[in-house]
Design a protein around this motif. Structure first.
Motif, short mmCIF file in Angstrom:
data_model
loop_
_atom_site.label_atom_id
_atom_site.label_comp_id
_atom_site.label_asym_id
_atom_site.label_seq_id
_atom_site.Cartn_x
_atom_site.Cartn_y
_atom_site.Cartn_z
N LEU A 46 0.83 -1.21 0.00
CA LEU A 46 0.00 0.00 0.00
C LEU A 46 0.86 1.25 0.00
N VAL B 75 2.20 1.84 -3.50
CA VAL B 75 1.12 2.31 -4.37
C VAL B 75 0.90 3.82 -4.16
N LEU B 76 0.92 4.25 -2.91
CA LEU B 76 0.74 5.67 -2.60
C LEU B 76 1.88 6.51 -3.18
N TYR C 132 3.78 5.81 -5.77
CA TYR C 132 3.76 5.79 -7.23
C TYR C 132 2.37 6.05 -7.81
N ARG C 133 1.48 6.61 -7.03
CA ARG C 133 0.11 6.76 -7.49
C ARG C 133 0.01 7.61 -8.77
N GLN C 134 0.79 8.70 -8.85
CA GLN C 134 0.75 9.53 -10.05
C GLN C 134 1.36 8.79 -11.24
N LEU D 113 1.46 5.54 -11.70
CA LEU D 113 0.53 4.50 -12.11
C LEU D 113 -0.63 5.09 -12.90
N TRP D 114 -1.13 6.24 -12.47
CA TRP D 114 -2.22 6.90 -13.18
C TRP D 114 -1.77 7.33 -14.58
#
Length: 284
Positions: free
Chosen positions: A52, A55-56, A58-60, A62-63
């Protein structure tokens, strides 16, 4: 030691070691000899906390990869590795992530069905730590020589993607190897001379890999009925501790590798591996 304190320490250990190239599995197996063995659900949960956190972070990224893959827009944001991409490059990168994950998934299921795994003993973990340290120094040495001749290469090739997928399976079979270490350094040896680019690809492919492994194990736990006897308070403490410490350690690592090699991690692996071999000669 209380159960909550032991759970907190195990969560912190998982969070710090999951994405650093020093082997979370090896550290947890050793720590459990002092802090007590935990259930499969507990180990799954603290791993999920570490996922988790990444993911936080690399959130941008990944988007942007998802949008570029769908062709909706070019990627305007720079990744932590400093690699902006247009839509075509995003699709190519996403396909390579999918290929690496697919190879890991197929080979991982085969290995699981064959029942091939090393015993959770100290001696093989210690040797894996030492050999992994040698592997790290060798990989960075050859990557640096190649970069001096050809310049720094941040591109992820299909060869790199395939080898990263295989490396994840090898790391899963051999406790103490380190999934992040195996994937980062196989990428460096295979032609990606940029530490930042190799690390980013290793972390991104680790997200679906670890989610899939976590889900696979979670299904087994639910079917076996182990969840009914779980200490949920201790599990929650460990999950939160893992997520917070993983977030901090990964953010620190991404900054560290901008100007430093991984030599310090290799030395740490040598020292820890040698100490384990010396202090626990029977491997018990």
């Amino acid at each position: 030691m209380t159960e909550l304190l032991a759970a907190l320490l195990l969560g912190i250990i998982e969070g710090i070691t999951e994405f650093l190239p020093i082997s979370s599995t090896g550290h947890l197996l050793i720590a459990e000899r002092w802090l007590g063995h935990r259930s499969d659900l507990f180990n799954i949960s603290i791993q999920a906390g570490a996922i988790l956190a990444v993911v936080l972070i690399y959130r941008q990224r990944l988007w942007d990869l998802a949008m570029g893959f769908l062709g909706k827009r070019a990627m305007a944001e720079h990744s932590p590795a400093g690699m902006p991409m247009d839509a075509a490059e995003a699709r190519d990168y996403a396909f390579k992530l999918a290929a690496a994950f697919g190879i890991t998934a197929v080979l991982g299921v085969i290995v699981k069905k064959l029942g091939f795994e090393l015993p959770d003993e100290v001696t093989p973990i210690a040797w894996a730590l030492v050999i992994g340290g040698v592997w790290m120094i060798a990989a960075e040495h050859f990557a640096a020589k190649r970069a001096a001749v050809l310049g720094e290469r941040a591109k992820i090739t299909w060869t790199v993607a395939i080898l990263v997928g295989i490396a994840q399976v090898v790391a899963g079979v051999f406790p103490g190897t380190s999934r992040s270490g195996a994937t980062i350094f196989v990428a460096l040896l295979a032609g990606t001379t940029s530490r930042a680019a190799a690390t980013e690809f290793a972390f991104l492919v680790g997200i679906p890999t670890m989610f899939a492994a976590t889900g696979y194990e979670l299904i087994d736990v639910i079917h076996s009925g182990e969840a009914a006897n779980e200490d949920w308070a201790a599990l929650a403490v460990a999950f939160v501790a893992s997520a917070i410490t993983a977030f901090i350690s990964v953010k620190w690592l991404l900054r560290y590798i901008q100007s430093h090699r991984f030599t310090a991690f290799a030395i740490y692996r040598f020292i820890l591996g040698a100490a384990l071999l010396f202090l626990v000669p029977t491997g018990s």
